[in-house]
Design a protein around this motif. Structure first.
Motif, mmCIF file in Angstrom:
data_model
loop_
_atom_site.group_PDB
_atom_site.id
_atom_site.type_symbol
_atom_site.label_atom_id
_atom_site.label_comp_id
_atom_site.label_asym_id
_atom_site.label_seq_id
_atom_site.Cartn_x
_atom_site.Cartn_y
_atom_site.Cartn_z
ATOM 1 N N ASN A 36 4.029 -1.214 14.729
ATOM 2 C CA ASN A 36 3.709 -2.038 13.566
ATOM 3 C C ASN A 36 4.694 -3.191 13.484
ATOM 4 O O ASN A 36 5.897 -2.983 13.681
ATOM 5 C CB ASN A 36 3.824 -1.224 12.270
ATOM 6 C CG ASN A 36 2.724 -0.197 12.111
ATOM 7 O OD1 ASN A 36 1.636 -0.356 12.655
ATOM 8 N ND2 ASN A 36 3.015 0.850 11.359
ATOM 9 N N TYR A 82 5.965 -6.135 10.801
ATOM 10 C CA TYR A 82 5.947 -6.622 9.422
ATOM 11 C C TYR A 82 6.570 -7.998 9.374
ATOM 12 O O TYR A 82 7.681 -8.202 9.867
ATOM 13 C CB TYR A 82 6.768 -5.694 8.513
ATOM 14 C CG TYR A 82 6.177 -4.313 8.361
ATOM 15 C CD1 TYR A 82 6.298 -3.376 9.386
ATOM 16 C CD2 TYR A 82 5.518 -3.943 7.198
ATOM 17 C CE1 TYR A 82 5.751 -2.110 9.252
ATOM 18 C CE2 TYR A 82 4.976 -2.670 7.057
ATOM 19 C CZ TYR A 82 5.091 -1.767 8.078
ATOM 20 O OH TYR A 82 4.553 -0.511 7.961
ATOM 21 N N ASP A 129 -1.211 10.430 7.281
ATOM 22 C CA ASP A 129 -1.570 10.370 8.698
ATOM 23 C C ASP A 129 -2.150 11.735 9.048
ATOM 24 O O ASP A 129 -1.409 12.708 9.180
ATOM 25 C CB ASP A 129 -0.335 10.110 9.568
ATOM 26 C CG ASP A 129 0.200 8.698 9.396
ATOM 27 O OD1 ASP A 129 0.010 8.107 8.327
ATOM 28 O OD2 ASP A 129 0.833 8.203 10.345
ATOM 29 N N TRP A 144 9.055 13.535 11.104
ATOM 30 C CA TRP A 144 8.194 14.132 10.072
ATOM 31 C C TRP A 144 7.436 15.284 10.685
ATOM 32 O O TRP A 144 6.536 15.062 11.476
ATOM 33 C CB TRP A 144 7.186 13.106 9.578
ATOM 34 C CG TRP A 144 7.808 11.875 9.043
ATOM 35 C CD1 TRP A 144 8.117 10.757 9.751
ATOM 36 C CD2 TRP A 144 8.222 11.655 7.704
ATOM 37 N NE1 TRP A 144 8.700 9.856 8.905
ATOM 38 C CE2 TRP A 144 8.778 10.368 7.657
ATOM 39 C CE3 TRP A 144 8.166 12.434 6.533
ATOM 40 C CZ2 TRP A 144 9.280 9.838 6.489
ATOM 41 C CZ3 TRP A 144 8.668 11.893 5.376
ATOM 42 C CH2 TRP A 144 9.215 10.617 5.357
ATOM 43 N N HIS A 187 2.743 8.333 2.161
ATOM 44 C CA HIS A 187 3.878 7.441 2.409
ATOM 45 C C HIS A 187 3.376 6.017 2.564
ATOM 46 O O HIS A 187 2.189 5.785 2.831
ATOM 47 C CB HIS A 187 4.643 7.888 3.658
ATOM 48 C CG HIS A 187 3.800 7.942 4.880
ATOM 49 N ND1 HIS A 187 2.958 9.003 5.164
ATOM 50 C CD2 HIS A 187 3.593 7.046 5.867
ATOM 51 C CE1 HIS A 187 2.308 8.753 6.276
ATOM 52 N NE2 HIS A 187 2.666 7.563 6.740
ATOM 53 N N ARG A 233 10.248 -6.975 10.876
ATOM 54 C CA ARG A 233 10.556 -5.550 11.027
ATOM 55 C C ARG A 233 9.513 -4.962 11.965
ATOM 56 O O ARG A 233 8.320 -5.252 11.819
ATOM 57 C CB ARG A 233 10.479 -4.829 9.684
ATOM 58 C CG ARG A 233 10.535 -3.319 9.808
ATOM 59 C CD ARG A 233 10.520 -2.619 8.462
ATOM 60 N NE ARG A 233 10.732 -1.199 8.620
ATOM 61 C CZ ARG A 233 9.752 -0.293 8.635
ATOM 62 N NH1 ARG A 233 8.499 -0.651 8.456
ATOM 63 N NH2 ARG A 233 10.045 0.982 8.808
ATOM 64 N N ARG A 239 3.264 9.713 18.350
ATOM 65 C CA ARG A 239 2.314 10.720 17.868
ATOM 66 C C ARG A 239 1.702 11.485 19.036
ATOM 67 O O ARG A 239 1.580 10.961 20.146
ATOM 68 C CB ARG A 239 1.164 10.031 17.146
ATOM 69 C CG ARG A 239 1.582 9.200 15.956
ATOM 70 C CD ARG A 239 0.802 7.911 15.893
ATOM 71 N NE ARG A 239 1.308 7.036 14.818
ATOM 72 C CZ ARG A 239 0.882 7.081 13.575
ATOM 73 N NH1 ARG A 239 -0.086 7.898 13.240
ATOM 74 N NH2 ARG A 239 1.409 6.287 12.657
#
Ligand code: MD3
Ligand code: FE
Length: 213
Positions: A120, A122, A133, A178, A187, A204, A210
């Motif tokens: 990701n 930002y 998720d 997590w 979240h 960011r 995953r």
């Protein structure tokens, strides 16, 4: 390499059952991670997805690994192809995989074997609304998240959308693992404040490792 000028060794902060922050854990690898992010993006550019509701996401995304989180008119799914180009995703860089496995192991997850890494990006103002998720096949596998560049306020809630949320600052080099019951917590990320990070610049980045299938 031992760095005598880096007096900030990583440390752990338990967050909730199954969730732990490894503060500054990715700092040593920061430059190498950034180089690989840019190499992935040179192959499969960052892309602002359109949500099934028709909105352009403020966060731009790309992926590496066997599968990527992608979307088309029918919605979101893990796919071997970048739906914006039809190309396969680049292989997961060795420095990515190794760091994710080490972090998972330090958090107590010895069996983690990610097949997907969502990247990701930002820009100032970009945010990610509260979500869960839960599209991965085996929810016993944790998610490992690595933050780079500008700091962001992370929101971390409960198991229902309306539950109270905590706010946690995630900074350059922070890793969060997590797993267990925390795997299904809501979240999100509050709108990014503008700034310039000395290594990363005006962005960011967040990597989430995953096991999709
Ligand atoms: C808690 N990314 O990509 S990372 C996402 O900073 C995502 O880009 C955020 O949420 C980001 O899905 C947050 C921290 C994170 C990642 C995955 C989680 C927290 C999580 C999965 C379950 C519970
Ligand atoms: Fe998420």
């Amino acid at each position: 390499m031992l760095d005598l000028f880096n007096d900030e060794a990583p440390w752990q902060e338990p967050l909730a059952e199954g969730a732990v922050i490894l503060r500054r854990r990715a700092r040593e690898q920061g430059a190498a991670l950034l180089t690989e992010i840019l190499a992935v993006a040179a192959q499969n550019p960052f892309y602002h997805r359109i949500t099934p509701g028709g909105h352009r996401m403020s966060v731009a995304m790309t992926n590496c690994g066997d599968f990527g989180w992608s979307s088309n008119a029918r919605g979101y799914r893990y796919s071997e192809e970048d739906e914006s180009s039809g190309h396969k995703w680049p292989a997961m860089p060795t420095v990515f995989r190794q760091l994710a496995l080490e972090a998972a192991r330090e958090a107590g997850f010895t069996q983690f074997n990610p097949d997907a890494c969502l990247i990701n990006r930002y820009e100032p103002g970009a945010k990610l609304s509260l979500h869960q998720d839960k599209d991965e096949k085996d929810l016993r596998q944790p998610i490992v998240s690595v933050s780079l560049g500008l700091p962001a306020v992370f929101q971390f809630g409960g198991f229902e959308r309306g539950d109270a949320t905590q706010r946690i600052l995630l900074e350059h080099g922070d890793i969060v693992v997590w797993g267990g019951p925390s795997r299904l917590r809501y979240h999100g990320i509050l709108p990014l404040k503008a700034g310039v990070h000395p290594l990363v610049g005006a962005y960011r980045y967040n990597l989430t490792f995953r096991r999709a299938f």
